[in-house]
Design a protein around this motif. Structure first.
Motif, PDB file in Angstrom:
ATOM      1  N   ASP A   1       5.865  -2.688   8.973  1.00 40.52           N
ATOM      2  CA  ASP A   1       6.697  -2.258   7.842  1.00 40.52           C
ATOM      3  C   ASP A   1       7.222  -3.405   6.987  1.00 40.52           C
ATOM      4  OD1 ASP A   1       6.329   0.379   8.505  1.00 40.52           O
ATOM      5  OD2 ASP A   1       8.192   0.529   9.653  1.00 40.52           O
ATOM      6  N   ASP A   2       7.099  -4.656   7.464  1.00 36.83           N
ATOM      7  CA  ASP A   2       7.533  -5.801   6.662  1.00 36.83           C
ATOM      8  C   ASP A   2       6.588  -6.086   5.507  1.00 36.83           C
ATOM      9  OD1 ASP A   2       9.873  -6.432   8.055  1.00 36.83           O
ATOM     10  OD2 ASP A   2       8.776  -7.630   9.529  1.00 36.83           O
ATOM     11  N   LEU A   3       5.407  -5.485   5.536  1.00 36.80           N
ATOM     12  CA  LEU A   3       4.382  -5.763   4.540  1.00 36.80           C
ATOM     13  C   LEU A   3       3.745  -4.465   4.065  1.00 36.80           C
ATOM     14  CD1 LEU A   3       2.544  -7.908   3.112  1.00 36.80           C
ATOM     15  CD2 LEU A   3       1.015  -7.684   5.091  1.00 36.80           C
ATOM     16  N   ALA A   4       3.554  -4.345   2.764  1.00 41.02           N
ATOM     17  CA  ALA A   4       2.800  -3.225   2.198  1.00 41.02           C
ATOM     18  C   ALA A   4       1.423  -3.747   1.819  1.00 41.02           C
ATOM     19  CB  ALA A   4       3.507  -2.662   0.969  1.00 41.02           C
ATOM     20  N   VAL A   5       0.394  -3.259   2.488  1.00 41.48           N
ATOM     21  CA  VAL A   5      -0.982  -3.604   2.151  1.00 41.48           C
ATOM     22  C   VAL A   5      -1.531  -2.470   1.307  1.00 41.48           C
ATOM     23  CG1 VAL A   5      -3.294  -4.068   3.033  1.00 41.48           C
ATOM     24  CG2 VAL A   5      -1.292  -4.978   4.245  1.00 41.48           C
ATOM     25  N   ILE A   6      -2.016  -2.818   0.119  1.00 39.53           N
ATOM     26  CA  ILE A   6      -2.532  -1.835  -0.831  1.00 39.53           C
ATOM     27  C   ILE A   6      -3.958  -2.239  -1.199  1.00 39.53           C
ATOM     28  CG2 ILE A   6      -2.223  -0.738  -3.086  1.00 39.53           C
ATOM     29  CD1 ILE A   6       0.188  -0.290  -1.217  1.00 39.53           C
ATOM     30  N   GLY A   7      -4.885  -1.310  -1.076  1.00 38.59           N
ATOM     31  CA  GLY A   7      -6.248  -1.553  -1.524  1.00 38.59           C
ATOM     32  C   GLY A   7      -6.405  -1.110  -2.967  1.00 38.59           C
ATOM     33  N   LEU A   8      -7.200  -1.848  -3.731  1.00 37.18           N
ATOM     34  CA  LEU A   8      -7.469  -1.499  -5.127  1.00 37.18           C
ATOM     35  C   LEU A   8      -8.981  -1.502  -5.320  1.00 37.18           C
ATOM     36  CD1 LEU A   8      -6.222  -0.935  -7.959  1.00 37.18           C
ATOM     37  CD2 LEU A   8      -6.517  -3.397  -8.388  1.00 37.18           C
ATOM     38  N   HIS A   9      -9.559  -0.309  -5.426  1.00 41.02           N
ATOM     39  CA  HIS A   9     -11.000  -0.192  -5.627  1.00 41.02           C
ATOM     40  C   HIS A   9     -11.287  -0.453  -7.097  1.00 41.02           C
ATOM     41  CE1 HIS A   9     -14.969   2.078  -5.409  1.00 41.02           C
ATOM     42  NE2 HIS A   9     -15.078   1.047  -4.596  1.00 41.02           N
TER      43      HIS A   9
END
Length: 185
Positions: A68-76
């Motif tokens: 929860d300390d990090l938001a990993v977001i993928g961007l296609h």
């Protein structure tokens, strides 16, 4: 821009907003939703060998490691082979590769083959890893493969920046002491 985050005293620029058309594994998100969290934005394409072989597995490890300390977001961010990389194909790809963090489809304007968010961040290709601090500032960006230790150290520094400083006096003053001769207070 260097991937290593600048020090707290150095000026950082605001990360550009994301322009997306569809989200997987999440309701739609934006940078305002991410305030207070460190963000790794991983731009990829399904048919990019470096994305499939290195960047996406690394993003999965980051999400698992930092929780929860990090938001990993993928961007296609599709800038080639548009007909092959549809949302239907992406859904199957995410399932097959067990990618559970939020993934957005980068928007396009008209006939321009360059995705909008890709252009706003001045990306050169995929994979591109972007690091955004808790205040929404762009703190690092790297095209190509990143060493696991390099990205983990950069993420850890930004996570630690946002933590409240400990009371230095309390951390060095023991609550009780014993001195030679057996006297304890």
């Amino acid at each position: 821009m260097s991937f290593v985050p600048p020090s707290v005293d150095e000026a950082a620029s605001s990360a550009p907003p994301w322009a997306t058309t569809q989200w997987f594994n999440s309701d739609p998100l934006n940078l305002t939703d991410m305030r207070g969290r460190v963000v790794v934005l991983e731009a990829f394409q399904m048919l990019c060998p470096g994305c499939v072989g290195h960047a996406l597995p690394q993003a999965v490890r980051l999400a698992q490691t930092f929780g929860d300390d990090l938001a990993v977001i993928g961007l296609h961010s599709v800038f080639e082979h548009h007909d092959a990389m549809t949302p239907t194909s992406l859904r199957a790809f995410l399932h097959e590769y067990k990618i559970h963090f939020p993934v957005a489809v980068d928007a396009h304007r008209g006939e321009d083959p360059t995705p909008v968010t890709f252009a706003r961040y001045r990306m050169r290709g995929t994979p591109t890893t972007v690091l955004i601090d808790r205040d929404g500032n762009l703190r690092g960006q790297q095209f190509g493969a990143l060493d696991d230790m390099t990205i983990a150290a950069a993420v850890a520094r930004l996570i630690d920046e946002g933590r409240a400083p400990r009371n230095a006096e309390a951390s060095v003053t023991p609550t009780s002491v014993c001195v030679p001769g057996g006297d304890c207070t």
